[in-house]
Design an enzyme around this catalytic site. Sequence first.
Site, PDB file in Angstrom:
ATOM      1  N   LYS A  28      14.454 -37.803 -34.403  1.00  0.00           N
ATOM      2  CA  LYS A  28      13.666 -38.186 -33.178  1.00  0.00           C
ATOM      3  C   LYS A  28      11.915 -37.970 -33.446  1.00  0.00           C
ATOM      4  O   LYS A  28      12.382 -36.692 -34.181  1.00  0.00           O
ATOM      5  CB  LYS A  28      14.088 -37.569 -31.619  1.00  0.00           C
ATOM      6  CG  LYS A  28      12.808 -37.874 -30.579  1.00  0.00           C
ATOM      7  CD  LYS A  28      13.665 -37.050 -29.428  1.00  0.00           C
ATOM      8  CE  LYS A  28      12.734 -36.845 -28.674  1.00  0.00           C
ATOM      9  NZ  LYS A  28      13.029 -35.900 -27.871  1.00  0.00           N
ATOM     10  N   ARG A  80      18.665 -38.167 -21.498  1.00  0.00           N
ATOM     11  CA  ARG A  80      19.966 -37.466 -22.045  1.00  0.00           C
ATOM     12  C   ARG A  80      19.910 -36.159 -21.608  1.00  0.00           C
ATOM     13  O   ARG A  80      20.811 -35.131 -20.941  1.00  0.00           O
ATOM     14  CB  ARG A  80      19.719 -37.544 -23.680  1.00  0.00           C
ATOM     15  CG  ARG A  80      18.119 -37.045 -23.757  1.00  0.00           C
ATOM     16  CD  ARG A  80      18.487 -35.369 -24.690  1.00  0.00           C
ATOM     17  NE  ARG A  80      16.963 -35.122 -25.347  1.00  0.00           N
ATOM     18  CZ  ARG A  80      17.047 -33.795 -25.961  1.00  0.00           C
ATOM     19  NH1 ARG A  80      16.608 -33.005 -24.481  1.00  0.00           N
ATOM     20  NH2 ARG A  80      15.752 -33.707 -26.324  1.00  0.00           N
ATOM     21  N   GLN A  95      10.597 -34.610 -14.279  1.00  0.00           N
ATOM     22  CA  GLN A  95      11.959 -34.828 -14.986  1.00  0.00           C
ATOM     23  C   GLN A  95      12.560 -34.263 -13.550  1.00  0.00           C
ATOM     24  O   GLN A  95      14.172 -35.114 -13.613  1.00  0.00           O
ATOM     25  CB  GLN A  95      12.397 -33.558 -16.205  1.00  0.00           C
ATOM     26  CG  GLN A  95      13.269 -33.355 -16.668  1.00  0.00           C
ATOM     27  CD  GLN A  95      14.026 -34.491 -17.066  1.00  0.00           C
ATOM     28  OE1 GLN A  95      13.644 -34.659 -18.229  1.00  0.00           O
ATOM     29  NE2 GLN A  95      15.435 -34.981 -16.881  1.00  0.00           N
ATOM     30  N   SER A 114       7.776 -25.545 -16.761  1.00  0.00           N
ATOM     31  CA  SER A 114       7.413 -25.125 -17.871  1.00  0.00           C
ATOM     32  C   SER A 114       7.047 -23.282 -18.153  1.00  0.00           C
ATOM     33  O   SER A 114       6.574 -22.952 -18.754  1.00  0.00           O
ATOM     34  CB  SER A 114       5.984 -26.076 -18.428  1.00  0.00           C
ATOM     35  OG  SER A 114       5.426 -26.066 -17.272  1.00  0.00           O
ATOM     36  N   GLY A 126      14.072 -26.241 -18.922  1.00  0.00           N
ATOM     37  CA  GLY A 126      13.218 -26.148 -19.460  1.00  0.00           C
ATOM     38  C   GLY A 126      12.745 -25.077 -20.864  1.00  0.00           C
ATOM     39  O   GLY A 126      11.534 -25.371 -20.980  1.00  0.00           O
ATOM     40  N   THR A 127      13.674 -24.709 -20.460  1.00  0.00           N
ATOM     41  CA  THR A 127      12.927 -22.945 -21.784  1.00  0.00           C
ATOM     42  C   THR A 127      13.174 -23.920 -22.791  1.00  0.00           C
ATOM     43  O   THR A 127      14.548 -23.388 -23.767  1.00  0.00           O
ATOM     44  CB  THR A 127      13.374 -21.613 -21.654  1.00  0.00           C
ATOM     45  OG1 THR A 127      13.653 -21.287 -20.006  1.00  0.00           O
ATOM     46  CG2 THR A 127      12.816 -20.950 -22.990  1.00  0.00           C
TER      47      THR A 127
END
Length: 330
Positions: A76, A119, A147, A208, A229-230
């Site tokens: 990716k 995902r 998200q 974030s 988020g981490t």
Amino acid sequence: MSDSKQDKGVSVVSETVCQEVMGRSDAFTAVENVFSAMAKDTAYNFPVIREAIGHADALYGFKSGFDRDGMVLGLKSGGYWPGNIEKGLTNHQSTVILFDPDTGKLKSLVGGNYLTAVRTAASSAVSIAHLARKDAKVLGMVGAGHQSTFQLRAAVEQRDFEKVVCWNFHPEHIPNLEAVAKELGLPFESVTREELCAQADVIITITSAFEALIEKDWVKPGTHIACMGTDTKGKQEVDAKLLTVAKVFTDELAQSITIGETQHAVAQGLIKESDITPIGEVINGTKPGRTSAEEITVFDGTGVGLQDLAVASVAADLAEAKGLATYFNL
């Protein structure tokens, strides 16, 4: 791969087609399977490359790997362009490139933006399926960005939630998540972080943040927390001390202790790497998951390249089977 499929050349699966063919159920299965393969050492991620390019404030990189069980090889490529939103584009931009593991030939080019969101949501959903209490009724959402809507839709398919509570640093974004909850027929309430912890049986953090948003003493017994988020050194969403009283799981140990939620607790000597269990071990039945209704469980979802490859491979297969892929020859 059949000769007829080979003759068509390299398949291209656009963002639009990915959204059409790739549903949450397929994503869940793909991610669950690849976590299982990782735990068996039949799938492995290659070292991640991630760099600031010195232009447009962008971060750019590669995630790659090989899944021998699923016979998926690729990478990716993409990153984060913070100014994209002003151009009407998604800040996160990525493309998945798949190769034939038998020959190394280029196989497929697959849009990665939608699949990344799907995902990531599938990852937290897998953790809820395997670690949350069966009687969990209240879902807490810490974060209400783009998200979060994917996270919410995936989470509610794993337990019979009766309510959603939310906190976000920017309250003006909360109505977007509330609209999805109402669409799903779930009551929704905007609350403080402490009140969210008091109510929620399952908490998803998708921010974030670079500081703890959830304190250890706020979390009630029996809670499952998916920290999603981490994914960078320095980021943090929950109190490092929380991990000392929780049973901790992750997608990949190496990323968890270096860029994931456990990085702070490990660095401070509060927990050891051996205290963290890959969720694939739970999926495979080789390690226990939740063992009591009182346990606090934490899933550190750092996001690994094999997840991207797994969902991209499924999306490519579905698109090709439905005649929605396009083809070219090099």
